[in-house]
Write an enzyme that holds these catalytic residues in place. Structure first.
Site, short mmCIF file in Angstrom:
data_model
loop_
_atom_site.label_atom_id
_atom_site.label_comp_id
_atom_site.label_asym_id
_atom_site.label_seq_id
_atom_site.Cartn_x
_atom_site.Cartn_y
_atom_site.Cartn_z
N CYS A 50 1.13 -1.31 0.35
CA CYS A 50 0.16 0.89 0.19
C CYS A 50 0.72 1.16 -0.42
O CYS A 50 1.82 1.50 0.26
CB CYS A 50 -1.39 0.04 1.32
N CYS A 53 3.41 1.18 2.73
CA CYS A 53 4.81 0.87 2.45
C CYS A 53 5.42 1.06 1.98
O CYS A 53 6.85 1.59 1.79
CB CYS A 53 4.19 -0.55 1.69
N ASP A 450 6.13 -36.34 -3.67
CA ASP A 450 7.56 -35.80 -2.67
C ASP A 450 7.52 -36.53 -1.15
O ASP A 450 5.58 -36.05 -1.10
CB ASP A 450 8.92 -35.40 -3.28
N ASP A 636 9.55 -31.08 -4.43
CA ASP A 636 9.66 -30.15 -3.62
C ASP A 636 11.66 -29.57 -3.49
O ASP A 636 12.43 -28.85 -3.86
CB ASP A 636 9.62 -29.33 -2.03
N ASP A 640 14.05 -34.09 -6.23
CA ASP A 640 13.04 -34.09 -7.09
C ASP A 640 13.05 -33.35 -8.17
O ASP A 640 12.35 -34.03 -9.19
CB ASP A 640 12.72 -33.32 -6.32
#
Lengths: 761, 49
Positions: A50, A53, A450, A636, A640
């Site tokens: 926003c 920020c 996984d 992940d 893998d």
């Protein structure tokens, strides 16, 4: 956080996961020189959203010495900081104080998106031309005649030139490229139709003819470019979001020279024989042996083992593992290109996935469609030549056939559905890398998961908290707050539940545990053998999961802690939903059979294979593929990644290793595993809509072609027909937005023994 | 017919003006941060360094 509820739209919860402070050398390495001593660093700050920020960040960074300017880009959630001088300004500290977590952004990814700006410029030019030519054409259709009509046609011809050259160039290039490689794509009939329509209209205009198709050829380009731009924007947004996540591989390492000097070198320049210093919180840059130091390593992303491994001098460590607790001095034994990570990349490239053989629906349709259309037009020409002998008339009608069958709706039919579907997934925190991924996902019949990091979080959870004395738990939590070790974090998370007790001086003994001295007593939290040095055997037995973590007071064990890898949120529901839609669910893991069995049982997964090497996972998936299955791989870890590439389609959580995220077709940002069934569901619905749209477009042509062949198509009819079919296709795609979740019909999971035999000779 | 002689150039000129305005805006980076532009209007200029 200086503002409203964080992460309202795109909860990047995962971004909060451990990120170690980066060394200034690493930041410098990732920055980009702007000439002089000016440098630019791009940071990804996922939680800005926003005006407050923006202002807080820009003002705070602007005040820091040596920072020239800081600019927040809210759309991409990035901050680019321009700075000068030798020392790197403390961006991360400043942002951290404001409550924003920042990640370093790769300079090479920052390349400006040229394709997008070219597409938008092309849309603008085509839109301008289409609007003005349509204006002139409407005047002609309303009865402009004679010299006025000729003037309007000439003007239209002039306006169409830049549109064809600029906007049409995109299609011409793509069509030429396809033809050169002996392939057929949607752009070939588009290019042929558009250019023939223009040439014929020009001929008509020169000869004071009545019908010109300038509006048709330009508005065709306009519609198609809109589809193409949307498609591109969708993929780009997913790509930026994925790239904005924190990197997991290290960029460089601190090298200890023999003369005692230290130097920071990029990973690519590390050679075997160098001594490297890896502080707690950094990843091991290359394979090597530990020379001195004790620590715990988090190997979950490399091997899939969920329990941290204690290492000491002499141990061999693999690149990519995370050093958790103590500083390590290691001797590099392999260069980066020979390290574990590079090995994975090679395996990944070797894995011949289904995607390379996959041809997109649109391309398959156009391969059939284009020849049919061109033959129909040619037959029309021959027919009229034979019937009337008037070659001008025959050509005019043949070109009208080409225009009316030009795959305007067909070109929109696929991308528009995929854009709407990708948008729906994006809102649910799932990024789609490309449209064909959704087509492939819709076809799968097997989902392979996984374990560590995918079905589970790869983060231990305290399971026996209720049976531990609350005072002891509070003391343990107070001590654990000082450590980065996953077990400590799990214990520390219980601090909030009981009164915080202050702990005196705390020291961490890497590889062993934490020691605190309070009120004359020595408390130790850590390995059983180290903490309970007086107790020969522990009071309590093993409690399953991880074992051997105790709290001791002056050497007497006062509490035992049992940990378990916590399941990912909604993992069970996700597995059940996938099974309900008729998929069979398997689990492949590098972890021990024991750990896998427990997880599989609690999730209701019947078939699982433990202790697989990365190549074992690939073999397993290839065996499934050979058995005729279409496999979705969800994983992940680095181990893998080859499997992600080998599968028909793949998904990875945002916490995955970098190359895993790059290899996967889908990346889900939220913690919940329900993203997987959602993606499958949306993809299947999208697949259905795509087929409907293609059917609509073809049925439409089947209706319009006879009219065109008989020579009744005027430019007015062509314009109406084209816009109407495009609108129908778009309206149909929009239905995906409102589609209610249909109840999935159940189907029993198949027996998997056939494949089991195939994969394990 | 005579009105067309100036009306059509005027129409085309206005259209081209819009087009070049859009292309200029695109080139000068005004479309790079659409969300940010919407929020930045709320920031007081005095607070900017």
């Amino acid at each position: 956080m200086s503002c409203c509820a964080p992460g309202a739209e795109m909860a990047l919860e995962v971004a909060a996961a451990a990120s170690a402070p980066l060394s200034s050398e690493e930041i410098k390495l990732a920055s980009r020189s702007l000439g002089g001593d000016m440098r630019q660093t791009d940071l990804s700050v996922p939680t800005v959203h926003c005006a407050a920020c923006i202002q807080a960040i820009e003002a705070a960074l602007g005040r820091v010495e040596n920072i020239e300017s800081a600019r927040v880009n809210l759309s991409t959630k990035r901050v680019s900081v321009r700075w000068h001088g030798d020392s790197v300004p403390p961006f991360f500290a400043v942002l951290g104080r404001l409550g924003y977590q920042a990640h370093l952004f790769d300079p090479e990814i920052h390349e400006k998106d040229r394709t997008l700006s070219e597409l938008i410029r092309a849309v603008a030019v085509a839109g301008f031309a289409a609007g003005n030519i349509m204006l002139l054409s409407v005047s002609v259709w309303s009865g402009a005649e004679g010299a006025t009509r000729d003037l309007f046609h000439w003007l239209s011809a002039l306006i169409a030139i830049p549109a064809l050259a600029f906007a049409g160039g995109i299609f011409f290039r793509s069509a030429a490229n396809a033809l050169r490689h002996g392939r057929m794509n949607m752009d070939v009939p588009i290019a042929v139709g558009v250019s023939l329509a223009y040439a014929m209209s020009l001929y008509e205009t020169i000869n004071h003819g009545e019908h010109a198709y300038f509006d048709a050829s330009v508005s065709l380009l306009f519609f198609l470019l809109i589809g193409r731009t949307l498609d591109h924007v969708m993929r780009e947004r997913a790509r930026t979001a994925v790239n904005g996540l924190s990197r997991l591989a290290s960029r460089g390492s601190l090298v200890l020279r023999d003369d005692g000097t230290r130097e920071y070198l990029p990973v690519a320049e590390l050679v075997p024989g160098l001594r490297l210093l890896v502080v707690a919180g950094e990843r091991i840059p290359v394979d090597g042996d530990i020379v001195s130091g004790n620590s715990d390593l988090d190997c979950s992303i490399v091997s899939g083992e969920s329990a941290p491994k204690a290492v000491g001098a002499g141990a061999h460590v693999q690149a990519g593992t995370l050093n958790l607790t103590g500083p390590l001095t290691m001797l590099a034994t392999a260069a980066a290109k020979d390290s574990f990570l590079a090995e994975m990349v090679r395996l990944m490239e070797a894995a011949e996935g289904g995607r390379s053989r996959y041809r997109r629906i649109a391309d398959r349709v156009s391969a059939l469609y284009a020849p049919v259309v061109h033959l129909a037009a040619f037959a029309t020409f021959l027919g009229w030549m034979a019937a009337s002998g008037d070659w001008h008339r025959a050509i005019t009608i043949a070109i009208a056939v080409l225009i009316i069958t030009c795959p305007c709706a067909l070109g929109l039919a696929v991308p528009i559905v995929q854009v709407v579907a990708a948008r729906r997934l994006f809102e649910a925190g799932v990024m789609v890398k490309e449209g064909s991924a959704m087509e492939r996902l819709a076809a799968i019949d097997t989902a392979v998961f996984d374990k560590t990091g995918t079905l589970t979080l790869g983060r231990p959870k305290l399971v026996n908290a209720s049976s531990i004395d609350p005072t002891m738990l509070a003391i343990a939590a107070g001590m654990a707050a000082h450590s980065r070790h996953p077990f400590s974090r799990a214990i520390a998370s219980y601090a909030g539940y009981s009164s915080q007790s202050s702990v005196g001086s705390v020291t961490e003994h890497p590889g062993f545990g934490i020691e605190a001295i309070t009120g004359g007593s020595t408390w130790r939290l850590g390995r059983r053998g180290w903490a309970g040095w007086k107790a020969r055997t522990g009071g309590e037995g093993k409690l399953g999961g991880y074992d051997g973590t105790v709290l001791s007071k002056n050497g007497n064990i006062v509490a035992c802690f049992a940990f378990e890898d916590s399941l990912r949120q909604d993992a069970k529901a996700a597995v059940r939903q996938l099974k309900d839609t008729g998929l069979s669910v398997d689990m492949l893991s590098g972890d021990t059979a024991n750990a896998c069995g427990e997880v599989a049982k609690s999730l209701g997964i019947e078939s699982f294979v433990p202790a697989l090497l990365p190549s074992g996972k690939v073999e397993w998936i290839e065996a499934l593929t050979r058995a005729g299955h279409k496999v979705l791989m969800v994983g992940d870890g680095l181990n893998d990644t080859p499997a992600l590439r080998a599968a028909h389609v793949s998904m990875a959580p945002a916490t995955a290793a970098d190359i895993g995220r790059q290899a996967a077709d889908f990346v889900f940002l939220r913690e919940s595993l329900l993203a997987v069934p959602l993606a499958v569901d949306v993809s299947r619905k999208a697949g259905r809509l795509i087929r409907q749209n293609i059917a609509v477009a073809i049925a439409y042509n089947a209706l319009a072609v006879p009219i065109a062949v008989l020579g009744h198509v005027t430019p007015l009819i062509a314009a109406i027909a084209m816009s109407a079919s495009s609108l129908i296709v778009i309206a149909n795609a929009m239905r995906l937005q409102g589609m209610a979740k249909a109840a999935p019909e159940g189907a029993p999971a198949r027996c998997r023994s056939d494949v089991l035999d195939a994969a394990r000779p | 017919m005579t009105t067309l002689v100036y009306l059509i150039p005027v129409a085309l000129f206005l259209g081209a003006l819009g087009l070049s305005g859009f292309l200029w805006a695109l080139r000068s980076g005004q479309y790079e941060d659409l969300d940010g532009a919407a929020e930045r209007i709320l920031i007081e200029p005095d607070n900017r360094p």
